[in-house]
Design a protein around this motif. Sequence first.
Motif, PDB file in Angstrom:
ATOM      1  N   LEU A  34       0.830  -1.201   0.000  1.00 60.61           N
ATOM      2  CA  LEU A  34       0.000   0.000   0.000  1.00 60.61           C
ATOM      3  C   LEU A  34       0.866   1.254   0.000  1.00 60.61           C
ATOM      4  CD1 LEU A  34      -2.746  -1.029   2.585  1.00 60.61           C
ATOM      5  CD2 LEU A  34      -3.093  -0.647   0.146  1.00 60.61           C
ATOM      6  N   LYS A  35       1.967   1.220   0.759  1.00 61.22           N
ATOM      7  CA  LYS A  35       2.869   2.371   0.823  1.00 61.22           C
ATOM      8  C   LYS A  35       3.583   2.583  -0.505  1.00 61.22           C
ATOM      9  CE  LYS A  35       2.270   3.377   5.204  1.00 61.22           C
ATOM     10  NZ  LYS A  35       1.693   4.668   5.635  1.00 61.22           N
ATOM     11  N   VAL A  36       4.092   1.499  -1.090  1.00 54.17           N
ATOM     12  CA  VAL A  36       4.829   1.584  -2.357  1.00 54.17           C
ATOM     13  C   VAL A  36       3.922   2.101  -3.477  1.00 54.17           C
ATOM     14  CG1 VAL A  36       5.961   0.215  -4.161  1.00 54.17           C
ATOM     15  CG2 VAL A  36       6.522  -0.183  -1.751  1.00 54.17           C
ATOM     16  N   ARG A  37       2.665   1.694  -3.449  1.00 55.02           N
ATOM     17  CA  ARG A  37       1.710   2.140  -4.470  1.00 55.02           C
ATOM     18  C   ARG A  37       1.106   3.507  -4.143  1.00 55.02           C
ATOM     19  NH1 ARG A  37       1.999  -3.163  -4.189  1.00 55.02           N
ATOM     20  NH2 ARG A  37       1.625  -4.484  -6.036  1.00 55.02           N
ATOM     21  N   HIS A  38       1.498   4.074  -3.011  1.00 53.86           N
ATOM     22  CA  HIS A  38       1.052   5.415  -2.578  1.00 53.86           C
ATOM     23  C   HIS A  38      -0.468   5.498  -2.466  1.00 53.86           C
ATOM     24  CE1 HIS A  38       5.177   6.683  -3.214  1.00 53.86           C
ATOM     25  NE2 HIS A  38       5.118   6.255  -4.466  1.00 53.86           N
ATOM     26  N   LEU A  39      -1.111   4.389  -2.120  1.00 53.50           N
ATOM     27  CA  LEU A  39      -2.573   4.387  -2.060  1.00 53.50           C
ATOM     28  C   LEU A  39      -3.106   5.083  -0.817  1.00 53.50           C
ATOM     29  CD1 LEU A  39      -3.235   0.755  -3.348  1.00 53.50           C
ATOM     30  CD2 LEU A  39      -3.599   2.896  -4.584  1.00 53.50           C
ATOM     31  N   THR A  40      -2.361   5.036   0.269  1.00 50.01           N
ATOM     32  CA  THR A  40      -2.857   5.620   1.513  1.00 50.01           C
ATOM     33  C   THR A  40      -2.903   7.150   1.467  1.00 50.01           C
ATOM     34  OG1 THR A  40      -0.613   5.470   2.412  1.00 50.01           O
ATOM     35  CG2 THR A  40      -2.134   3.673   2.945  1.00 50.01           C
ATOM     36  N   LYS A  41      -2.147   7.754   0.573  1.00 48.87           N
ATOM     37  CA  LYS A  41      -2.087   9.220   0.542  1.00 48.87           C
ATOM     38  C   LYS A  41      -3.399   9.854   0.056  1.00 48.87           C
ATOM     39  CE  LYS A  41      -0.296  10.055  -4.135  1.00 48.87           C
ATOM     40  NZ  LYS A  41       0.826  10.628  -4.923  1.00 48.87           N
ATOM     41  N   PHE A  42      -4.286   9.052  -0.518  1.00 47.92           N
ATOM     42  CA  PHE A  42      -5.550   9.584  -1.039  1.00 47.92           C
ATOM     43  C   PHE A  42      -6.634   9.666   0.041  1.00 47.92           C
ATOM     44  CE2 PHE A  42      -3.342   7.753  -4.685  1.00 47.92           C
ATOM     45  CZ  PHE A  42      -3.367   8.821  -5.566  1.00 47.92           C
ATOM     46  N   TYR A  43      -6.334   9.184   1.251  1.00 45.08           N
ATOM     47  CA  TYR A  43      -7.321   9.156   2.328  1.00 45.08           C
ATOM     48  C   TYR A  43      -7.001  10.244   3.350  1.00 45.08           C
ATOM     49  CZ  TYR A  43      -8.624   4.836   0.089  1.00 45.08           C
ATOM     50  OH  TYR A  43      -9.037   3.923  -0.843  1.00 45.08           O
ATOM     51  N   HIS A  44      -8.049  10.856   3.921  1.00 47.14           N
ATOM     52  CA  HIS A  44      -7.878  12.061   4.724  1.00 47.14           C
ATOM     53  C   HIS A  44      -8.902  12.109   5.843  1.00 47.14           C
ATOM     54  CE1 HIS A  44     -11.411  13.213   2.460  1.00 47.14           C
ATOM     55  NE2 HIS A  44     -10.742  13.028   1.334  1.00 47.14           N
ATOM     56  N   PHE A  45      -8.890  13.170   6.625  1.00 46.39           N
ATOM     57  CA  PHE A  45      -9.863  13.395   7.697  1.00 46.39           C
ATOM     58  C   PHE A  45     -10.596  14.716   7.470  1.00 46.39           C
ATOM     59  CE2 PHE A  45      -6.719  10.718   9.939  1.00 46.39           C
ATOM     60  CZ  PHE A  45      -7.555   9.709  10.405  1.00 46.39           C
ATOM     61  N   LYS A  46     -10.936  14.999   6.236  1.00 43.73           N
ATOM     62  CA  LYS A  46     -11.454  16.326   5.914  1.00 43.73           C
ATOM     63  C   LYS A  46     -12.970  16.453   6.008  1.00 43.73           C
ATOM     64  CE  LYS A  46      -7.617  17.610   2.879  1.00 43.73           C
ATOM     65  NZ  LYS A  46      -7.231  18.016   1.507  1.00 43.73           N
ATOM     66  N   THR A  47     -13.687  15.366   6.149  1.00 39.17           N
ATOM     67  CA  THR A  47     -15.147  15.453   6.168  1.00 39.17           C
ATOM     68  C   THR A  47     -15.685  15.031   7.517  1.00 39.17           C
ATOM     69  OG1 THR A  47     -15.592  13.194   5.457  1.00 39.17           O
ATOM     70  CG2 THR A  47     -15.134  14.799   3.739  1.00 39.17           C
ATOM     71  N   ASN A  48     -16.947  15.251   7.711  1.00 36.32           N
ATOM     72  CA  ASN A  48     -17.630  14.834   8.936  1.00 36.32           C
ATOM     73  C   ASN A  48     -18.585  13.680   8.663  1.00 36.32           C
ATOM     74  OD1 ASN A  48     -16.448  16.844  10.590  1.00 36.32           O
ATOM     75  ND2 ASN A  48     -17.863  18.363   9.718  1.00 36.32           N
ATOM     76  N   GLN A  49     -18.241  12.892   7.647  1.00 32.07           N
ATOM     77  CA  GLN A  49     -19.110  11.793   7.257  1.00 32.07           C
ATOM     78  C   GLN A  49     -19.217  10.775   8.395  1.00 32.07           C
ATOM     79  OE1 GLN A  49     -18.055  10.090   3.527  1.00 32.07           O
ATOM     80  NE2 GLN A  49     -19.598   8.470   3.608  1.00 32.07           N
ATOM     81  N   GLU A  50     -20.441  10.383   8.718  1.00 31.30           N
ATOM     82  CA  GLU A  50     -20.680   9.430   9.788  1.00 31.30           C
ATOM     83  C   GLU A  50     -20.926   8.037   9.208  1.00 31.30           C
ATOM     84  OE1 GLU A  50     -20.442   9.935  12.955  1.00 31.30           O
ATOM     85  OE2 GLU A  50     -19.994  12.084  12.733  1.00 31.30           O
TER      86      GLU A  50
END
Length: 335
Positions: A34-50
């Motif tokens: 996952l790190k080598v493919r840089h997939l985790t960088k697309f996930y964030h904490f920017k919303t308040n989605q429940e």
Amino acid sequence: MNNVKQLFKNFLIKTSKALVGEDRLYSFLLWRGLKVRHLTKFYHFKTNQEPTSEPPTLIFMADGKCMHGGLTDRLKGIVGAWAFAKKRDLNFKIFHKSPFSLEDILQPAKVQWKITDKELSFDRRVAKPVLLYHYDFNNETALERQLDSFHQQFHLYSCVDLSKDSFADCFHELFRPAPILQNLLDAYREKLQRPYLAISFRFQNLLGDFHEWKFKSLSEDEKEDLVERAENAIKAIKENHPKYDTLLITADSPSFLARVSKWPGVVTVDGCSTHIDFDKNGEIQRYLKSFVEFFLISEASEAILYTDKKFKTYLSAFPQYAAKLKDIPFSTFQS
């Protein structure tokens, strides 16, 4: 050199399995993947989605963020993911947008697997990327270990078949041809005189006319030698199967197909020979040939893959998985 690297890699994996155990080693490799493919960088904490109260959703991803494999790899990953999800009562979706939208060619059959961009979440509290790619590990338990009770969406990047003996059933639950594909299949069915034999060739770039990764082409003399060996294989197969007046020839080489298409009793599929991972054009017409070939092989009486020992042609799973759709005999012919 590549063989030496692969042997060394296999030695490291075998040794590491013995030292730390299969589960711990594969969990580490998947985390690293996952790190080598840089997939985790697309996930964030920017919303308040429940989180919702619905069952978690396993989403097969082909979004262009990494390499996803060719058509066979993608179908194995998709069908295997559905088999896994069905067994565990998970919701299941397919997000295949790179380099084309899958629903333009294959539409939902019994499973409503479509999902839109807006329905995808990249909030770390809601969604989690997961990965499978090694065949020499227990992938089913590896996927289970990556799931948890905290997330609602699990975005799966995989080319691993988890369907075991249910590939055909799972495939037909998921897919039916879209009109553009169905029309082409109907046209070629009229050309093919049943019963017919399907013979497949996978040259990669040996003949210099199929762009895939960094595979090198042969010299002109070697190309002619390989083509003649392949043509002789067709003749030998034909002699061994005299009951078939019609041969469906599939290949990834336009020049080879153009040559054998002139033979009496031979049917080939028109269109681009392209590898999905290396052709980002996005025009749907460029990708139809492989889908047409896949379905037509499945409708043959038998399917054969040619392999060349001298030039080390690729042992493709394409005709083997096509044969699974209708459980027709599959074999290889080597020269």
